[in-house]
Design an enzyme around this catalytic site. Structure first.
Site, mmCIF file in Angstrom:
data_model
loop_
_atom_site.group_PDB
_atom_site.id
_atom_site.type_symbol
_atom_site.label_atom_id
_atom_site.label_comp_id
_atom_site.label_asym_id
_atom_site.label_seq_id
_atom_site.Cartn_x
_atom_site.Cartn_y
_atom_site.Cartn_z
ATOM 1 N N GLU A 122 0.935 -1.184 -0.214
ATOM 2 C CA GLU A 122 -0.259 -0.167 0.030
ATOM 3 C C GLU A 122 0.887 1.133 -0.283
ATOM 4 O O GLU A 122 0.571 2.279 -0.614
ATOM 5 C CB GLU A 122 -0.906 0.033 1.220
ATOM 6 C CG GLU A 122 -2.084 -1.032 1.123
ATOM 7 C CD GLU A 122 -2.815 -1.077 -0.008
ATOM 8 O OE1 GLU A 122 -3.514 0.197 -0.237
ATOM 9 O OE2 GLU A 122 -3.100 -1.812 -0.838
ATOM 10 N N TRP A 134 2.153 1.828 -3.383
ATOM 11 C CA TRP A 134 1.233 2.273 -4.309
ATOM 12 C C TRP A 134 1.332 3.992 -4.417
ATOM 13 O O TRP A 134 1.018 4.566 -5.277
ATOM 14 C CB TRP A 134 -0.426 1.872 -3.823
ATOM 15 C CG TRP A 134 -0.852 0.729 -4.423
ATOM 16 C CD1 TRP A 134 -0.909 -0.592 -4.051
ATOM 17 C CD2 TRP A 134 -1.178 0.446 -5.941
ATOM 18 N NE1 TRP A 134 -1.340 -1.355 -4.754
ATOM 19 C CE2 TRP A 134 -1.522 -0.774 -6.033
ATOM 20 C CE3 TRP A 134 -1.334 1.607 -6.972
ATOM 21 C CZ2 TRP A 134 -2.141 -1.214 -7.138
ATOM 22 C CZ3 TRP A 134 -1.817 1.232 -8.063
ATOM 23 C CH2 TRP A 134 -2.084 -0.528 -8.318
ATOM 24 N N TRP A 189 -20.290 9.590 -21.394
ATOM 25 C CA TRP A 189 -21.002 9.445 -20.235
ATOM 26 C C TRP A 189 -22.346 9.834 -19.955
ATOM 27 O O TRP A 189 -22.469 11.035 -20.951
ATOM 28 C CB TRP A 189 -19.901 10.419 -19.066
ATOM 29 C CG TRP A 189 -18.466 9.754 -18.968
ATOM 30 C CD1 TRP A 189 -17.480 10.360 -19.495
ATOM 31 C CD2 TRP A 189 -18.112 8.652 -18.296
ATOM 32 N NE1 TRP A 189 -16.420 9.795 -19.395
ATOM 33 C CE2 TRP A 189 -16.656 8.787 -18.599
ATOM 34 C CE3 TRP A 189 -18.459 7.770 -17.529
ATOM 35 C CZ2 TRP A 189 -15.851 7.719 -18.060
ATOM 36 C CZ3 TRP A 189 -17.405 6.743 -17.189
ATOM 37 C CH2 TRP A 189 -16.139 6.840 -17.355
ATOM 38 N N ASN A 215 -11.055 1.950 2.634
ATOM 39 C CA ASN A 215 -10.675 1.895 1.146
ATOM 40 C C ASN A 215 -11.425 0.997 0.151
ATOM 41 O O ASN A 215 -11.534 1.184 -0.990
ATOM 42 C CB ASN A 215 -9.337 1.669 1.242
ATOM 43 C CG ASN A 215 -8.197 1.623 -0.021
ATOM 44 O OD1 ASN A 215 -8.542 2.886 -0.543
ATOM 45 N ND2 ASN A 215 -7.960 0.753 -0.490
ATOM 46 N N TRP A 219 -15.771 9.932 -14.203
ATOM 47 C CA TRP A 219 -14.738 9.644 -12.980
ATOM 48 C C TRP A 219 -14.611 11.105 -12.469
ATOM 49 O O TRP A 219 -14.098 11.081 -11.498
ATOM 50 C CB TRP A 219 -13.743 9.061 -13.259
ATOM 51 C CG TRP A 219 -12.745 9.276 -14.448
ATOM 52 C CD1 TRP A 219 -12.699 9.140 -15.776
ATOM 53 C CD2 TRP A 219 -11.680 10.444 -14.568
ATOM 54 N NE1 TRP A 219 -11.769 9.778 -16.315
ATOM 55 C CE2 TRP A 219 -10.911 10.354 -15.421
ATOM 56 C CE3 TRP A 219 -11.110 10.873 -13.312
ATOM 57 C CZ2 TRP A 219 -9.975 11.363 -15.792
ATOM 58 C CZ3 TRP A 219 -10.024 11.767 -13.331
ATOM 59 C CH2 TRP A 219 -9.443 11.955 -14.748
ATOM 60 N N TRP A 238 -9.572 6.797 -8.716
ATOM 61 C CA TRP A 238 -10.536 6.898 -9.530
ATOM 62 C C TRP A 238 -10.533 6.485 -10.941
ATOM 63 O O TRP A 238 -11.454 5.880 -11.718
ATOM 64 C CB TRP A 238 -11.040 8.576 -9.569
ATOM 65 C CG TRP A 238 -12.172 8.868 -8.295
ATOM 66 C CD1 TRP A 238 -11.533 9.397 -7.196
ATOM 67 C CD2 TRP A 238 -13.468 8.538 -8.420
ATOM 68 N NE1 TRP A 238 -12.734 9.285 -6.376
ATOM 69 C CE2 TRP A 238 -13.727 9.096 -6.995
ATOM 70 C CE3 TRP A 238 -14.375 8.125 -9.218
ATOM 71 C CZ2 TRP A 238 -15.188 8.975 -6.810
ATOM 72 C CZ3 TRP A 238 -15.550 7.873 -8.934
ATOM 73 C CH2 TRP A 238 -15.972 8.108 -7.571
#
Length: 456
Positions: free
Chosen positions: A262, A265, A293, A328, A346, A369
Site C-alpha cells: 500500500e 502504491w 458518459w 478504502n 470519473w 478513480w
C-alpha cells in the site's frame, strides 16, 4: 538584520526525521546561521475550498500549534503567514536577510509551478532554493524500465521498488542533533486564527499519529472489512507529513508485506502524476476520452447523498460526508458504482472526493478513480464492474457497517435501487465497447475471471 536560512514547511509538518529541515539545520550550524521555520496558508488553495469548515485546514492549523509547542523549549516559533506565496516571499525578503531557502519536494502541478516562481524570485536576489525528497521513498525518475521509461503498471514497478530498496532509503534524518539552531524569538509568535482566514473549527478529534503495530501485523487479514478497525488510519498523517514515510516503511518491512505494498502504491501514483501531469484533467488511456458518459445530475446527487438504494454504497457516502473518511474497500465500491452503474464521468467523483476527504491526495485520488473507471494505468480490462451486493456479502456479511451509517436499512424508509445491477453492468459494457471497439484476445475468459474477483 540577522542573516537566516529559511525552512519552508508544506507537506512535511513535523520536526522529526524531516529531510529538508535536517539539511537546513545542518547547513545553518556549519555556517554559523539560524533556521527560520516558515509555513504559508496559501490563499491560492484556500480560496477555492467551498466548505469553510474544512477539516483539512483545521488539521493543519492544529498541527502547527503542535510544532510551535515543540519549538518553545528552544526559544523559537514558527513564522506563519496567510496569503499568496509570491507576495509573502516578497515581504519576507524585505524583513529578513535570507541566505538560503530549504524545503521538500512537492510533485503536484500547482506546487511545481509555485516552486518555480519562488525559485526564480529568490534567484533574482542571489538566494539558493534547495529542495529534497521527503514524502516518498522513490520519486520522479528513480525507478525506470530497462528502456528508461516510467513504469505504468504497478506490479513490475513494485518488484523493482523492492529490489532497489536499501537501508539508506529508510534511515531517519536526525534533526534533533541541531535543535538549538532555530531562530530565537523573544516571545512565541502566534498562529493566525482560523476565523481570520474565513474558516471554522469543528473541534473533533483526528486519527492518532502513532503506528498501530497490531493492526499493521494483521493488516492483510483485516483491511477489507469496513466494520472492523482493521486499517491504520494513517493516511491523513502521510498526506500532510505529520509522520515519516521512512518510519512507516521500516514498520511495514518488519510486520506486513501487504501494508508495504500500500505504501508502494503511494510512490507509484506520485511518479505517474510527475511523468504524466495531463492525468489531472484527462484519462491516462487517451482512447477512454471517447466514452459517452450519461452524467445525470439527479443520479449524481443521489450518489453524493448516499440514497442510491445500494446499502454499501450509501453507507460509504454517508461516512464520507459525516467524517471526511471512507474505508478504502468502500472507496473502490462507491467509485465503481458511480462510473460503471451510473456512467458518470470519473472526474465528477474525483472532484467530490477532493472536497470531502480529510486525507485527500491528488496523485492517489486521481489514481484510484481512474482505476475504478478503467481509464487509468491498470492492466485489467474495462469490464471490471463491482457488484455491490456481492461485495457486501463478502466484506460486510452481518451488515454491521451498513447499519452504522444507514439506520433505515431494511425498512420501508430506505429507497429502492436507483438502477438494477444486471442492466447497469450490461449498459456499461456496451458503452465502453462502443467507445473503444476493443480486440482483447480471450475476452470471455478474462470477463469470467473478473466476475469471480469482483462479483459481477
Amino acid at each position: 538584520m540577522d542573516s537566516v536560512i529559511v525552512f519552508w514547511f508544506r507537506r512535511d509538518l513535523r520536526l522529526h526525521d524531516n529531510a529538508g529541515l535536517y539539511h537546513a539545520l545542518k547547513t545553518a550550524q556549519e555556517q554559523g546561521l539560524r533556521v527560520l521555520p516558515l509555513f504559508i496558508f496559501d490563499k491560492a488553495i484556500l480560496d477555492h475550498l467551498p466548505d469553510k469548515r474544512d477539516r483539512r485546514v483545521e488539521f493543519i492549523h492544529h498541527t502547527l500549534h503542535g510544532i510551535n509547542s515543540s519549538l518553545k523549549p528552544h526559544q523559537s516559533s514558527l513564522v506563519v503567514r496567510y496569503g499568496f506565496p509570491l507576495e509573502i516571499w516578497q515581504e519576507l525578503l524585505q524583513q529578513y536577510s535570507i541566505k538560503a531557502v530549504f524545503t521538500n519536494h512537492d510533485y503536484e502541478p500547482y506546487a511545481t509551478e509555485r516552486d518555480t516562481t519562488i525559485s526564480n524570485l529568490l534567484a533574482s536576489h542571489g538566494i539558493g532554493f534547495h529542495t529534497f525528497k521527503d514524502q516518498s521513498i522513490f520519486e520522479k525518475a528513480e525507478i525506470l524500465t530497462g528502456e528508461n521509461h516510467p513504469y505504468t503498471v504497478f506490479t513490475p514497478y513494485s518488484r523493482k521498488w523492492k529490489a532497489l530498496l536499501a537501508e539508506s532509503h529508510t534511515q531517519s534524518y536526525p534533526t534533533e542533533h541541531f535543535a538549538n539552531t532555530f531562530t530565537q524569538f523573544p516571545a512565541s509568535l502566534e498562529v493566525p486564527d482560523l476565523s481570520s482566514m474565513g474558516f471554522e473549527a469543528l473541534g473533533e478529534p483526528f486519527p492518532a499519529k502513532l503506528l498501530p503495530t497490531d493492526i499493521i501485523r494483521h493488516y492483510d487479514q483485516t483491511r477489507n472489512f469496513p466494520a472492523e478497525h482493521g486499517t491504520t488510519r494513517l493516511s491523513v498523517h502521510l498526506r500532510f507529513g505529520t509522520i515519516s514515510i521512512r518510519e512507516c516503511v521500516r514498520a511495514a518491512r518488519e510486520l506486513n508485506e501487504t501494508w508495504l505494498n500500500e505504501l508502494i502504491w503511494r510512490d507509484f501514483y506520485m511518479q505517474i502524476l510527475w511523468h504524466f501531469p495531463r492525468i489531472v484533467q484527462e484519462s491516462f488511456k487517451p482512447d477512454y476520452e471517447r466514452i459517452q458518459w450519461r452524467n445525470n445530475e439527479h443520479d449524481f446527487r443521489r450518489w453524493r447523498e448516499g440514497t442510491t438504494g445500494y446499502p454499501i454504497v450509501d453507507a460509504g457516502m454517508r461516512e464520507l460526508n459525516s467524517t471526511g473518511y471512507m474505508h478504502n474497500r468502500v472507496r473502490m465500491i462507491t467509485a465503481s458504482f458511480l462510473t460503471k452503474h451510473l456512467l458518470i464521468d470519473w472526474r465528477w467523483g474525483e472532484r467530490y472526493f477532493a472536497e470531502k476527504l480529510l486525507d485527500f491526495d491528488l496523485a492517489a485520488n486521481n489514481g484510484g478513480w481512474q482505476w475504478a473507471a478503467g481509464t487509468g494505468c491498470d492492466a485489467a480490462p474495462y469490464f471490471r464492474v463491482f457488484n455491490p451486493e456481492a461485495q457486501t456479502e463478502k466484506f460486510d456479511p452481518k451488515h454491521e457497517y451498513i447499519k452504522r451509517w444507514v439506520p433505515e436499512f431494511g425498512t420501508s424508509a430506505y429507497p429502492k435501487p436507483i438502477v438494477e445491477h444486471k442492466f447497469a453492468r450490461e449498459r456499461a459494457l456496451s458503452t465502453y465497447k462502443q467507445a473503444l471497439k476493443p480486440s482483447y484476445e480471450g475476452e470471455a475468459t478474462a470477463a469470467k475471471q473478473q466476475e469471480e474477483l469482483f462479483g459481477n
